[in-house]
Design an enzyme around this catalytic site. Structure first.
Site, PDB file in Angstrom:
ATOM      1  N   HIS A 114      -5.429  -3.334  -2.835  1.00 24.48           N
ATOM      2  CA  HIS A 114      -5.047  -2.376  -3.884  1.00 24.48           C
ATOM      3  C   HIS A 114      -4.959  -3.017  -5.265  1.00 24.48           C
ATOM      4  CE1 HIS A 114      -4.273   0.800  -0.970  1.00 24.48           C
ATOM      5  NE2 HIS A 114      -3.777  -0.159  -0.202  1.00 24.48           N
ATOM      6  N   LYS A 163     -12.022   0.804  -1.762  1.00 22.72           N
ATOM      7  CA  LYS A 163     -10.986   1.413  -2.600  1.00 22.72           C
ATOM      8  C   LYS A 163     -11.475   1.456  -4.045  1.00 22.72           C
ATOM      9  CE  LYS A 163      -7.657   0.902   0.951  1.00 22.72           C
ATOM     10  NZ  LYS A 163      -6.962  -0.018   1.822  1.00 22.72           N
ATOM     11  N   SER A 209       0.796  -1.228   0.000  1.00 22.76           N
ATOM     12  CA  SER A 209       0.000   0.000   0.000  1.00 22.76           C
ATOM     13  C   SER A 209       0.829   1.279   0.000  1.00 22.76           C
ATOM     14  CB  SER A 209      -0.958  -0.006   1.185  1.00 22.76           C
ATOM     15  OG  SER A 209      -0.282  -0.290   2.382  1.00 22.76           O
TER      16      SER A 209
HETATM   17  C1  LIG Z   1      -6.942  -0.141   3.300  1.00 27.24           C
HETATM   18  C2  LIG Z   1      -6.366  -1.480   3.565  1.00 27.24           C
HETATM   19  C3  LIG Z   1      -6.956  -2.359   4.468  1.00 27.24           C
HETATM   20  C4  LIG Z   1      -8.099  -1.941   5.328  1.00 27.24           C
HETATM   21  O1  LIG Z   1      -9.267  -1.919   4.612  1.00 27.24           O
HETATM   22  P1  LIG Z   1     -10.467  -1.020   5.127  1.00 27.24           P
HETATM   23  O2  LIG Z   1     -11.642  -1.531   4.398  1.00 27.24           O
HETATM   24  O3  LIG Z   1     -10.102   0.390   4.784  1.00 27.24           O
HETATM   25  O4  LIG Z   1     -10.553  -1.234   6.614  1.00 27.24           O
HETATM   26  C5  LIG Z   1      -6.445  -3.631   4.577  1.00 27.24           C
HETATM   27  N1  LIG Z   1      -5.376  -4.026   3.853  1.00 27.24           N
HETATM   28  C6  LIG Z   1      -4.751  -3.195   3.002  1.00 27.24           C
HETATM   29  C7  LIG Z   1      -3.569  -3.678   2.227  1.00 27.24           C
HETATM   30  C8  LIG Z   1      -5.217  -1.888   2.838  1.00 27.24           C
HETATM   31  O5  LIG Z   1      -4.585  -1.058   2.016  1.00 27.24           O
END
Ligand SMILES: *Cc1c(COP(=O)(O)O)cnc(C)c1O
Length: 397
Positions: free
Chosen positions: A221, A243, A193
């Protein structure tokens, strides 16, 4: 008699004194964090702290968080089903929208079943804790997301930190872990990330198969953006809906037995209110768009290339270094926290919003501007960011 309460009416409590001391130290180290308020949609062109700017820091890679078709689907379901689901899914919170979304996610990922969680954080904690315990070992890439780290620790398994993206490191750790007995899990982000680079999922999957280990991949991602093989190869596939799908929540996909087991044992799922049905409707609409309009990821790829060419054309002598990433996460590594924050501020003054990411989110000395690209960015917006970076860098020199 109880001692009289002190510190409630006048003077700082011991807690506040301790916290204030820590807060002061964060500020002195340029590590103090604040929020900025967005008005309206969280799209590419937005208003932050009352000022119009172009955002390059969202994870809404396909622009679906402000797509009117996604919002309309949520609105229809708000009309028919109201706001809250009122209870956990096992009690009375499981709506037809949730069931249909789970079916569609299973179909999209090519897995037997999918299970909807309230967030990626909850999915990672609940899944790792349910599947692994004290007798087991979890092999974790050192740059895994915080929620995977916490999930592995919560599981109580032996935590084996593997150097970043080092498949040789995983191989060695696997042999060690197996010698000690218990179940072995390999746990990794697909796309990291903060760096934008990718795990070698096919190699991890082959290793897992050879050694009888379980492969857990967090594709937060990657979903809808890049297919690094996680959907087909992970035993436990986890991705978020907040996302690239522009909604909220997350899901785990995998075998019938995996999902039935999580329904019995994933505590962050069992003991948590189901997401609003309207959010599931939004995710379904976004998934339909992803499946029927392949032009968005293509446009995103073109934007990534345009940004990289633009930065490369600026030449040398810049106060940052472009990372070798092919994904929409394109970090510009600055190093110390102070200059990263200053550069972020200078960009915002020029109408471009790029967050500075500092420790403890990233290792000390690698503070960065985390540029993220979206399919919704125009050529002019990308060229504008590159020009603003050149301009702000000249000012900083
Ligand atoms: C954003 C993210 C999460 C958390 O997800 P949310 O739905 O925002 O709680 C978990 N793993 C990764 C790699 C992330 O980038």
């Amino acid at each position: 008699m109880n001692a009289p309460a002190v510190g409630l009416t006048g003077g700082a409590s011991p807690l506040d004194t301790r916290l204030q001391r820590e807060l002061d130290s964060f500020r002195a180290a340029d590590l103090y964090r604040v929020r900025r308020i967005v008005e309206g949609t969280h799209g590419v062109a937005l208003t932050v702290d009352g000022r119009a700017c172009i955002s390059f820091c969202s994870n809404d890679y396909l622009g679906l968080a402000s797509d009117p078709r996604v919002a309309a689907a949520a609105q229809r379901t708000l009309g028919s089903s109201g706001t809250g689901s009122g209870a956990a899914a096992l009690v009375s919170g499981y709506n037809r929208e949730h069931a249909q979304l789970e079916e569609e996610l299973a179909d999209y990922t090519g897995r037997a079943r999918a299970l909807l969680f309230t967030s990626g954080w909850a999915a990672n904690l609940g899944t790792l804790r349910a599947l692994f315990g004290k007798a087991d070992a979890l092999l974790c890439d050192e740059l895994n997301h915080a929620s995977l780290i916490d999930g592995a620790r919560l599981a109580g398994a032996r935590y084996i930190r593997v150097p970043h993206a080092d498949t040789g490191g995983f191989t060695a750790a696997l042999a060690d872990a197996q010698a000690q007995g218990g179940e072995v899990g390999i746990v990794s982000d697909s796309v990291f990330s903060m760096d934008g680079d990718e795990a070698d999922v096919p190699v991890l999957a082959a290793l897992a198969r050879q050694h009888g280990a379980t492969l857990v991949i967090d594709d937060a991602h990657g979903l809808g953006v890049t297919d690094g093989g996680a959907m087909a190869l992970a035993d436990v596939y986890i991705a978020t809906l907040g996302k690239s799908l522009g909604a909220a929540g997350a899901f785990v996909a995998g075998s019938e037995a995996l999902i039935e087991f999580l329904i019995q044992r994933a505590r962050t799922w069992v003991f948590s209110t189901a997401p609003p049905p309207a959010i599931a409707a939004a995710a379904r609409a976004a998934l339909r768009i992803i499946r029927s309009e392949p032009e968005h990821p293509l446009r995103l790829q073109a934007n990534i290339t345009r940004f990289r060419r633009g930065i490369e054309a600026l030449g040398s002598g810049l106060p940052f270094r472009l990372s070798p990433s092919t994904t929409p996460i394109q970090p510009l590594i600055v190093g110390p926290a102070g200059p990263a924050v200053a550069l972020s501020r200078a960009l915002l003054a020029r109408g471009y919003w790029v967050a500075a990411i500092r420790p403890p989110t990233v290792p000390a000395g690698t503070s960065r501007l985390r540029v993220t690209l979206s399919a919704a960015h125009t050529d002019a917006q990308i060229d504008g960011l590159v020009a603003a970076l050149a301009d702000a860098s000249a000012d900083a020199a």
